[in-house]
Design an enzyme around this catalytic site. Structure first.
Site, PDB file in Angstrom:
ATOM      1  N   ASP A 126     -79.710  55.337  56.133  1.00  0.00           N
ATOM      2  CA  ASP A 126     -80.646  56.167  55.507  1.00  0.00           C
ATOM      3  C   ASP A 126     -82.279  54.981  55.810  1.00  0.00           C
ATOM      4  OD1 ASP A 126     -79.169  54.407  53.660  1.00  0.00           O
ATOM      5  OD2 ASP A 126     -80.401  55.469  52.181  1.00  0.00           O
ATOM      6  N   GLU A 165     -77.271  54.175  51.731  1.00  0.00           N
ATOM      7  CA  GLU A 165     -77.956  53.122  50.547  1.00  0.00           C
ATOM      8  C   GLU A 165     -78.167  52.894  50.126  1.00  0.00           C
ATOM      9  OE1 GLU A 165     -78.243  49.231  49.852  1.00  0.00           O
ATOM     10  OE2 GLU A 165     -79.486  49.666  51.378  1.00  0.00           O
ATOM     11  N   GLU A 166     -79.877  52.308  50.510  1.00  0.00           N
ATOM     12  CA  GLU A 166     -81.168  52.106  49.779  1.00  0.00           C
ATOM     13  C   GLU A 166     -81.450  53.241  48.365  1.00  0.00           C
ATOM     14  OE1 GLU A 166     -83.391  50.381  50.276  1.00  0.00           O
ATOM     15  OE2 GLU A 166     -82.947  49.722  52.585  1.00  0.00           O
ATOM     16  N   ARG A 212     -70.588  33.998  53.962  1.00  0.00           N
ATOM     17  CA  ARG A 212     -69.669  32.327  53.544  1.00  0.00           C
ATOM     18  C   ARG A 212     -69.040  33.706  52.417  1.00  0.00           C
ATOM     19  NH1 ARG A 212     -71.624  33.085  47.748  1.00  0.00           N
ATOM     20  NH2 ARG A 212     -72.095  30.087  48.247  1.00  0.00           N
ATOM     21  N   HIS A 218     -88.669  46.037  54.176  1.00  0.00           N
ATOM     22  CA  HIS A 218     -89.006  47.239  53.269  1.00  0.00           C
ATOM     23  C   HIS A 218     -90.633  47.306  53.481  1.00  0.00           C
ATOM     24  CE1 HIS A 218     -85.728  48.300  50.588  1.00  0.00           C
ATOM     25  NE2 HIS A 218     -85.144  48.068  51.620  1.00  0.00           N
TER      26      HIS A 218
END
Length: 403
Positions: free
Chosen positions: A89, A147-148, A187, A374
């Site tokens: 998206d 996802e956003e 990580r 963004h």
């Protein structure tokens, strides 16, 4: 799960077969970039992914959580199932880049790199399909919508994307303009933060600015709330834990000589430690309630838990780290303690199966490709695309011993 590569893998080297995909990867990415789509509306992107899978003859599932797709690549020898996740998206942002592949959809832009994620996943699917005779086990490549926000991972899971075949572990990457091209951020444990949001309407009693004793000043109440919620991190959270409470909106008043009768606040909460789930939201409401009560005001609070923190499994993280050490070409190499208070719904996948999410450095300052995610001028160095494919393919090749 192993793939026998066509030639010996050389340290700090992208294999020629994947290097040869670079031109196609760029073409796919730019085509997707020109036609960005918002959450759960990724019809064109989904159709493009499906068309490539059909062209190559790769079995796939469609219409998962509306626009989601899952490609299934079975090896010659049965074994474990590794999932690879890519989001599709875009964002409601007007693009300011003057490039040939600029967004053709007004007010919508791929300003976070998901177009690159989709291209990398397609390249990975193509390569693995071409080498499936050497593959042990199965790879399930998940093309995810939304996802956003509001988040497509959870509905995909609810609709069975991790089943048939059952996924044993999952990996994913995010192109990352906070790291230079040729670096990997990985990580174990918390990589990205939980995301929680709140909105609060404070109701006081308005009146004349010269007669405050006749009023309940909503601006005073709201200001005290803004200041007080900062004490949550400063005085309620263990200093060794990281957390953020941000008030991003404060709206009140309409005239300089009128005391406001209401105030509107909204903000976000972020943290890494899953044990804090529920606690910060509770403290936010306690502070708002206590402040309002002390002033004779009332309130209405809406609070949402959006995404949990992204928690990487140590075993799968070690797999990704070992692969990264052989792929990256820059002196910086692998960044082991890379973290961000940004959120990601990859977290829902990682709650279901062990896995690892990692950052793929994509910034190139010399080319001006270092605007933050963004931003309306966000773009990345497309050289990272073939590196992403190499990372995924090597993880598949070496995963059998980790699953």
């Amino acid at each position: 799960m192993t793939v026998s590569p066509a030639q010996p893998i050389k340290t700090s080297k992208i294999r020629p077969e994947i290097q040869n995909l670079q031109e196609q990867l760029v073409k796919w990415r730019r085509g997707i970039h020109q036609r960005p789509e918002l959450a759960f509306k990724e019809k064109l992107t989904s159709e493009f992914v499906i068309s490539k899978l059909q062209e190559w003859g790769i079995p796939h599932q469609t219409k998962i959580a509306q626009t989601g797709v899952a490609a299934i690549i079975e090896g010659k020898t049965p074994g474990k199932v590794l999932g690879i996740r890519a989001d599709m998206d875009a964002l409601p942002i007007d693009e300011e880049n003057e490039v040939s592949y600029r967004s053709q959809h007004d007010g919508i832009m791929h300003a976070c790199g998901h177009d690159g994620h989709t291209a990398i996943a397609l390249g990975t699917a193509y390569y693995l399909w071409q080498h499936r005779e050497n593959l042990t086990g199965t790879v399930k490549i998940i093309f995810q919508p939304a996802e956003e926000r509001p988040g497509g991972a959870k509905p995909m899971i609810e609709e069975g994307v991790l089943k048939n075949p059952d996924v044993d572990a999952i990996i994913g990457l995010h192109l990352w303009n906070n790291l230079p091209l040729g670096t990997i951020g990985v990580r174990e444990g918390a990589l990205m933060a939980a995301v929680e949001l709140f909105q609060c309407q404070i109701q006081g009693k308005g009146g004349h600015g010269a007669m405050p004793h006749q009023t309940t000043d909503a601006i005073v109440v709201g200001s005290q709330v803004v200041n007080a919620v900062q004490s949550i991190v400063a005085r309620n959270i263990d200093p060794t834990d990281s957390a953020v409470v941000t008030v991003g909106e404060f709206k009140a008043g309409s005239a300089m000589n009128v005391i406001a009768d209401s105030a509107y606040l909204s903000g976000t909460v972020r943290y890494f430690n899953p044990a804090l789930e529920g606690y910060i939201g509770q403290r936010v409401e306690e502070i708002i309630a206590g402040t309002c009560q002390s002033h004779g005001a009332s309130y209405n609070l809406n609070y949402w838990r959006i995404y949990p923190p992204v928690i990487n499994n140590p075993r799968i993280t070690e797999l990704v780290r070992s692969v990264a050490n052989n792929v990256v070409e820059t002196p910086i190499g692998v960044v082991p303690e890379c973290q961000t208070m940004g959120g990601e719904d990859m977290s829902f996948f990682l709650q279901e199966v062990p896995g690892c999410y990692f950052f793929l450095g994509a910034a190139n300052t010399s080319l001006g490709l270092n605007y933050p995610h963004h931003h309306p001028r966000f773009d990345f160095d497309e050289t990272a695309l073939s590196m992403g494919v190499e990372m995924f393919v090597r993880c598949v090749e070496q995963a059998e011993n980790q699953l």
